[in-house]
Design a protein around this motif. Sequence first.
Motif, PDB file in Angstrom:
ATOM      1  N   ARG A 187     -22.059  -3.684  -8.175  1.00  0.00           N
ATOM      2  CA  ARG A 187     -22.621  -2.332  -8.079  1.00  0.00           C
ATOM      3  C   ARG A 187     -23.033  -1.824  -9.460  1.00  0.00           C
ATOM      4  NH1 ARG A 187     -18.716  -1.633  -3.921  1.00  0.00           N
ATOM      5  NH2 ARG A 187     -17.133  -0.970  -5.422  1.00  0.00           N
TER       6      ARG A 187
ATOM      7  N   ARG B 229      -7.984 -10.642  -2.858  1.00  0.00           N
ATOM      8  CA  ARG B 229      -8.631  -9.425  -2.355  1.00  0.00           C
ATOM      9  C   ARG B 229      -9.043  -8.511  -3.506  1.00  0.00           C
ATOM     10  NH1 ARG B 229      -4.460  -9.688   1.657  1.00  0.00           N
ATOM     11  NH2 ARG B 229      -3.217  -8.193   0.478  1.00  0.00           N
ATOM     12  N   GLU B 230      -8.162  -8.407  -4.491  1.00  0.00           N
ATOM     13  CA  GLU B 230      -8.473  -7.547  -5.632  1.00  0.00           C
ATOM     14  C   GLU B 230      -9.624  -8.121  -6.462  1.00  0.00           C
ATOM     15  OE1 GLU B 230      -7.345  -4.640  -5.941  1.00  0.00           O
ATOM     16  OE2 GLU B 230      -5.833  -4.782  -4.378  1.00  0.00           O
TER      17      GLU B 230
ATOM     18  N   LYS C 259     -12.040  -9.947  -5.272  1.00  0.00           N
ATOM     19  CA  LYS C 259     -13.250  -9.677  -4.485  1.00  0.00           C
ATOM     20  C   LYS C 259     -13.720  -8.248  -4.703  1.00  0.00           C
ATOM     21  CE  LYS C 259     -15.056  -9.735   0.243  1.00  0.00           C
ATOM     22  NZ  LYS C 259     -14.738  -9.967   1.677  1.00  0.00           N
ATOM     23  N   ARG C 260     -12.783  -7.308  -4.707  1.00  0.00           N
ATOM     24  CA  ARG C 260     -13.139  -5.905  -4.984  1.00  0.00           C
ATOM     25  C   ARG C 260     -13.692  -5.745  -6.393  1.00  0.00           C
ATOM     26  NH1 ARG C 260      -8.374  -2.474  -4.841  1.00  0.00           N
ATOM     27  NH2 ARG C 260      -9.884  -0.856  -5.338  1.00  0.00           N
ATOM     28  N   LEU C 261     -13.101  -6.477  -7.341  1.00  0.00           N
ATOM     29  CA  LEU C 261     -13.569  -6.410  -8.732  1.00  0.00           C
ATOM     30  C   LEU C 261     -15.000  -6.914  -8.841  1.00  0.00           C
ATOM     31  CD1 LEU C 261     -12.776  -5.851 -11.712  1.00  0.00           C
ATOM     32  CD2 LEU C 261     -12.068  -8.247 -11.848  1.00  0.00           C
TER      33      LEU C 261
ATOM     34  N   ASN D  61       0.813  -1.218   0.000  1.00  0.00           N
ATOM     35  CA  ASN D  61       0.000   0.000   0.000  1.00  0.00           C
ATOM     36  C   ASN D  61       0.845   1.266   0.000  1.00  0.00           C
ATOM     37  OD1 ASN D  61      -2.533  -1.326   0.038  1.00  0.00           O
ATOM     38  ND2 ASN D  61      -2.293  -1.751   2.218  1.00  0.00           N
TER      39      ASN D  61
ATOM     40  N   ASP E   6      -5.748  -0.935  -9.989  1.00  0.00           N
ATOM     41  CA  ASP E   6      -5.452  -2.307  -9.588  1.00  0.00           C
ATOM     42  C   ASP E   6      -6.510  -3.277 -10.093  1.00  0.00           C
ATOM     43  OD1 ASP E   6      -3.197  -1.451  -8.323  1.00  0.00           O
ATOM     44  OD2 ASP E   6      -4.067  -1.411  -6.313  1.00  0.00           O
ATOM     45  N   LEU E   7      -7.779  -2.843 -10.094  1.00  0.00           N
ATOM     46  CA  LEU E   7      -8.850  -3.720 -10.560  1.00  0.00           C
ATOM     47  C   LEU E   7      -8.696  -4.008 -12.046  1.00  0.00           C
ATOM     48  CD1 LEU E   7     -11.991  -2.349  -8.661  1.00  0.00           C
ATOM     49  CD2 LEU E   7     -10.302  -4.047  -7.964  1.00  0.00           C
TER      50      LEU E   7
ATOM     51  N   GLU F 157     -17.248  -6.999  -6.395  1.00  0.00           N
ATOM     52  CA  GLU F 157     -18.126  -6.034  -5.725  1.00  0.00           C
ATOM     53  C   GLU F 157     -18.390  -4.826  -6.617  1.00  0.00           C
ATOM     54  OE1 GLU F 157     -15.922  -5.260  -2.210  1.00  0.00           O
ATOM     55  OE2 GLU F 157     -16.652  -7.040  -1.132  1.00  0.00           O
ATOM     56  N   GLU F 158     -17.353  -4.368  -7.316  1.00  0.00           N
ATOM     57  CA  GLU F 158     -17.520  -3.240  -8.226  1.00  0.00           C
ATOM     58  C   GLU F 158     -18.457  -3.612  -9.371  1.00  0.00           C
ATOM     59  OE1 GLU F 158     -16.991   0.556  -9.915  1.00  0.00           O
ATOM     60  OE2 GLU F 158     -16.561  -0.229  -7.900  1.00  0.00           O
TER      61      GLU F 158
ATOM     62  N   LYS G 221      -3.662   4.312  -5.792  1.00  0.00           N
ATOM     63  CA  LYS G 221      -3.855   4.371  -4.342  1.00  0.00           C
ATOM     64  C   LYS G 221      -4.471   5.683  -3.873  1.00  0.00           C
ATOM     65  CE  LYS G 221      -1.924   0.325  -3.857  1.00  0.00           C
ATOM     66  NZ  LYS G 221      -2.740  -0.867  -3.545  1.00  0.00           N
TER      67      LYS G 221
END
Length: 701
Positions: A426, A415-416, A418-420, A17, A442-443, A422-423, A98
């Motif tokens: 949405r 983790r990325e 999972k974020r992808l 990070n 990052d996604l 979730e995005e 970031k």
Amino acid sequence: MDPIKKVLMHITDKMENSCVLGAIRQGMIMMIPLLVVGYLSAMLVNLPISAYQSFMHHLLGGRVEDFFLCLYCCVNRFFSVFLAAAVSVGYSNMMRRKKGVNESTGSIIILVIITLAAFAGYSGIQCDDFSVDKFSNMHTFSALLVALISSVVYYALKGRGLFQMIGQHGMNTDSVYIAAIEGIGPAVIIIGFFSLLHQLFHVCFGVDGIQELMEQIFNYLLTPIKNGLGSGLIVIFLTHGLWFLGFHGHNMLDTVIKQHFTDVTAGIFSKTMQDVFVLLGGTGAMLCLVTAILLFARKKDVRHLASMAAPTVIFNIIEIALFGIPVIFNSIFLVPFILVPIANCLITYGAIYSGIVPHVVNEVDWTTPILLSGYQATGSWRGAVLQVVCLTAGVLIYRPFVRIYEEQSRLRIAREVKRLVEEMQREEENNSIGILTKREDDLGDVARVLASELAEAVHNKELFMMYQPQVNCDGECIGVEALIRWNHPELGFIYPPLIIQLAKEAHILHKLEQFIFDEAARAVTQMKPETSSEFKVSVNITNESLEWDGIERCIADVVEKYHIPNEWFCLEITEQDALSTSIDIADKIKNLKAKGHKFLIDDFGMGHTSLMYLQTSYFNVVKLDGSLTRDILDNERNSDIIGSIVYLGQSLDFKIIAEYVETKEQRDELERLGCNAFQGYLYSKPLKLEDLLVWMEQRKK
């Protein structure tokens, strides 16, 4: 090992990070093409075989040798310049990912130019004694220092808006021009600072920079040491500690090493002993790390990089592995990077001291490969055996850290992903899914990697189908929905809509659909004994599917191949995936319906798109949206909506299937409202074909 593992992974997560450390990592990764070209050329020039050297020297009058030497010099002589540019670009990428700071391409290029000018000023380019060696790989730390400070200051000044030219560039909308004007102030400050810093070091300490100052300090402190095991361990520890921070460790301690450890007869520990037995493959015993990766790593990209580095580390050329993996500033590899050489030193010292292996008696060229160098240095085959022992010990020490490195990488990507997901979810709710692989964050990186791996998985037929039964009011199985699944070897099951979206973006959707159609049709042939004449399998398609010119032929081929009725093979499209109103797509739907194929609307609600679909005669079956069926017992409005849809179904002659049916009470209420078919966990979760056949047989009984 577990406590160490947790600490290392925690530190690495923190470092991931950090814009500064992320910039260093990205910069080194960007250097991989140059590393491969330059240091493979170095290997070809420096192979320590007399006959080969003579052959290269005379081949085409030495032109071939000059060619490879040119490639090597192009990379090595200006290595630090290229690295400074790459790290400044890496810092810009990290700020965007970031911090959400989006600078124009022109602004980033201006930062690179400022960084290079600052590096030239810091290196004392105006001095009479300036040498181009200041730009070589021996000054990596200086390049990192200048690039990072320049980038941090540049973005700090830009962020404060101190040099923003609002209203002073008239109607000029050229972003490069605006960035250039706004870059004048930062350029003066940054370049001036490093030029002044060089002058301060020169006046105060008589050196050109911090690297030369530290070199003098180490030489002063280590001058009194004598040859022995303790002094050898100190040199190894300091050398590798400096390398890990980006300093050329051997160059920093060159005076001490030449003064105390060049003579092989002065003691057991010597420069030759270190090169031959301690530094197998170069600094950090890179041959041990590369071998450990090739033997134990599971990630293809890491193994691929190790494969590229392997030919060079055999000849003790470390740069591809050191900067490519990278090892520098990689907290996971810090411990073995220092520990393996120390262990090799202790093993070698003990073997020579006890007389098991003869004393080193000959100096050996630094590019001489393992086994041959051990034999030449000691004049005995036991020297080669000792190298094998050291190599084995080094591989075993590196092994758990390679596993930690891979696990940390896997968890980060998970983790990325999972974020992808979730995005994407949405965006699904807003009916506006963007192009994931075009994202500049990052996604986007994860999406591009997944898309590439998906293409490979589709080619290798690694995806598979699962089937969820559909049951009527009498409990009879009247059909199944075919569902695509991808069990990624590292990330587990991938969100199915993400599979389809990535397949679209990677232009492999049609290839994937050919696989889905074939698998679903093949499955139907095995279900025949357990089904009724009303049975059907439905496969999901998209608007892009119907735009494919080959879809009709593809469906006809699989139906004919497996000898199943057209009526059994149905096509399902989601409510969100708005169908094109083109004449071509309308004709395809009409042709498929004329052959007996039925169309289903998935996730049907009372939205504008759903109602528009009902105005057409395309669809035979409506599958109720899960948001309606899940809350039917608690939301009277949902009951009213479902009742209205059932009424429309009776009026417009289409059947209704209720999805996400999970309880008997839910099913009973839906049946009361007029639904006559159900799909959900009350009956079964999605099953593999063999499990579905068992379920159908038990259901029939």
